[in-house]
Write a protein that holds these residues in place. Structure first.
Motif, short mmCIF file in Angstrom:
data_model
loop_
_atom_site.label_atom_id
_atom_site.label_comp_id
_atom_site.label_asym_id
_atom_site.label_seq_id
_atom_site.Cartn_x
_atom_site.Cartn_y
_atom_site.Cartn_z
N GLY A 105 68.49 -53.74 96.66
CA GLY A 105 68.81 -53.53 95.16
C GLY A 105 67.64 -53.87 94.45
O GLY A 105 67.45 -53.14 93.55
N GLN A 106 66.92 -54.89 94.76
CA GLN A 106 65.62 -55.46 93.84
C GLN A 106 64.57 -54.46 93.82
O GLN A 106 63.69 -54.07 92.85
CB GLN A 106 65.23 -56.63 94.28
CG GLN A 106 64.67 -56.85 95.75
CD GLN A 106 64.28 -58.15 96.23
OE1 GLN A 106 63.67 -58.88 95.43
NE2 GLN A 106 64.69 -58.54 97.54
N PHE A 107 64.60 -53.38 95.02
CA PHE A 107 63.47 -52.37 95.22
C PHE A 107 63.91 -51.17 94.75
O PHE A 107 63.19 -50.15 94.71
CB PHE A 107 63.20 -52.42 96.81
CG PHE A 107 62.60 -53.63 97.28
CD1 PHE A 107 63.55 -54.39 98.37
CD2 PHE A 107 61.79 -54.42 96.56
CE1 PHE A 107 63.29 -55.45 98.78
CE2 PHE A 107 61.35 -55.65 97.09
CZ PHE A 107 62.17 -56.04 98.57
N MET A 108 65.31 -51.01 94.26
CA MET A 108 65.63 -49.62 94.07
C MET A 108 65.49 -49.37 92.56
O MET A 108 65.51 -50.24 91.58
CB MET A 108 67.10 -49.61 93.89
CG MET A 108 67.53 -49.54 95.51
SD MET A 108 69.46 -49.26 95.75
CE MET A 108 69.59 -49.86 97.30
N ASP A 109 65.36 -48.04 92.33
CA ASP A 109 64.97 -47.51 90.91
C ASP A 109 66.24 -46.91 90.44
O ASP A 109 66.48 -45.75 90.36
CB ASP A 109 63.92 -46.40 90.92
CG ASP A 109 63.48 -46.12 89.53
OD1 ASP A 109 63.79 -46.64 88.69
OD2 ASP A 109 62.30 -45.29 89.43
N GLY A 110 67.26 -47.92 90.04
CA GLY A 110 68.59 -47.20 89.82
C GLY A 110 69.51 -47.10 90.94
O GLY A 110 69.14 -47.37 92.17
N PRO A 111 70.92 -46.99 90.76
CA PRO A 111 71.70 -47.11 91.49
C PRO A 111 71.79 -46.03 92.59
O PRO A 111 71.30 -44.89 92.30
CB PRO A 111 73.25 -47.03 90.89
CG PRO A 111 72.79 -46.21 89.71
CD PRO A 111 71.39 -46.59 89.26
N PRO A 112 72.18 -46.02 94.12
CA PRO A 112 72.14 -44.95 94.84
C PRO A 112 73.16 -43.89 94.44
O PRO A 112 74.37 -44.18 93.66
CB PRO A 112 72.63 -45.55 96.22
CG PRO A 112 72.98 -46.92 95.80
CD PRO A 112 72.73 -47.54 94.59
N GLN A 113 72.88 -42.58 94.82
CA GLN A 113 73.92 -41.42 94.44
C GLN A 113 74.54 -41.20 95.85
O GLN A 113 74.02 -40.91 96.81
CB GLN A 113 72.89 -40.48 94.24
CG GLN A 113 73.70 -39.32 93.66
CD GLN A 113 72.93 -37.66 93.93
OE1 GLN A 113 72.05 -37.51 94.68
NE2 GLN A 113 73.56 -36.99 93.06
N VAL A 114 75.96 -41.62 95.89
CA VAL A 114 76.64 -41.56 97.31
C VAL A 114 77.58 -40.48 97.12
O VAL A 114 78.51 -40.21 96.30
CB VAL A 114 77.31 -43.16 97.51
CG1 VAL A 114 78.28 -43.04 98.65
CG2 VAL A 114 76.21 -44.24 97.08
N LEU A 115 77.46 -39.71 98.33
CA LEU A 115 78.29 -38.38 98.49
C LEU A 115 79.12 -38.85 99.61
O LEU A 115 78.52 -38.92 100.75
CB LEU A 115 77.19 -37.33 98.65
CG LEU A 115 77.99 -36.03 98.43
CD1 LEU A 115 78.83 -35.60 97.51
CD2 LEU A 115 77.00 -34.77 98.96
#
Lengths: 94, 94
Positions: A79-89
């Motif tokens: 999470g610390q490397f992410m640019d916003g939440p994941p988009q989960v389908l």
């Protein structure tokens, strides 16, 4: 069978750090989750964008995955490397 | 390994007809394409929306797939039920 396509944007310059943790998670899932048949990180064509493709026997296997210590710990670390939440389908096999 | 996520919108009311042809293609791929490890139709949460998740050994297997008679014929047949072209995302395993 249920598949998940999770699209993740990573902060520019954090790709290598993200990939390291993501692959650690990939290995832990393979070693510890019999209900998960496939769990692989992919690079998308767009820069700093990744897609996890995941396949589970059923929803119970997804629920179990989300409760594992490795998913919780490594998910948080990713999470610390992410640019916003994941988009989960979530996709049901037709 | 290369994965493809192909998102397809179907004309309302044409879902059953689309599914029938799509599953025929699914079976033909499984029976005829050793370079394709996974090829499954999924239902997306949105109405009249499907996602093919596909996995190939390499780009050559994708190229071979696209030249097969079954893909050409059944792809064309599926086309009549589609509401616009598929959105095809090619993903390299990280």
């Amino acid at each position: 069978m249920v598949s998940i396509v999770a699209t993740i944007k990573v902060k520019p310059g954090q790709e290598a750090s993200f990939e390291k943790v993501a692959k650690e998670l990939q290995d832990k899932v393979a070693a510890n989750e019999p209900g998960c048949e496939y769990y692989r990180l992919h690079r998308a064509p767009e820069p700093a964008t990744y897609v996890f493709i995941e396949r589970y026997k059923d929803q119970a296997a997804i629920d179990a995955h989300r409760k594992t210590d490795h998913f919780r710990a490594l998910g948080k670390e990713m999470g610390q490397f992410m640019d916003g939440p994941p988009q989960v389908l979530v996709l049901q096999e037709a």
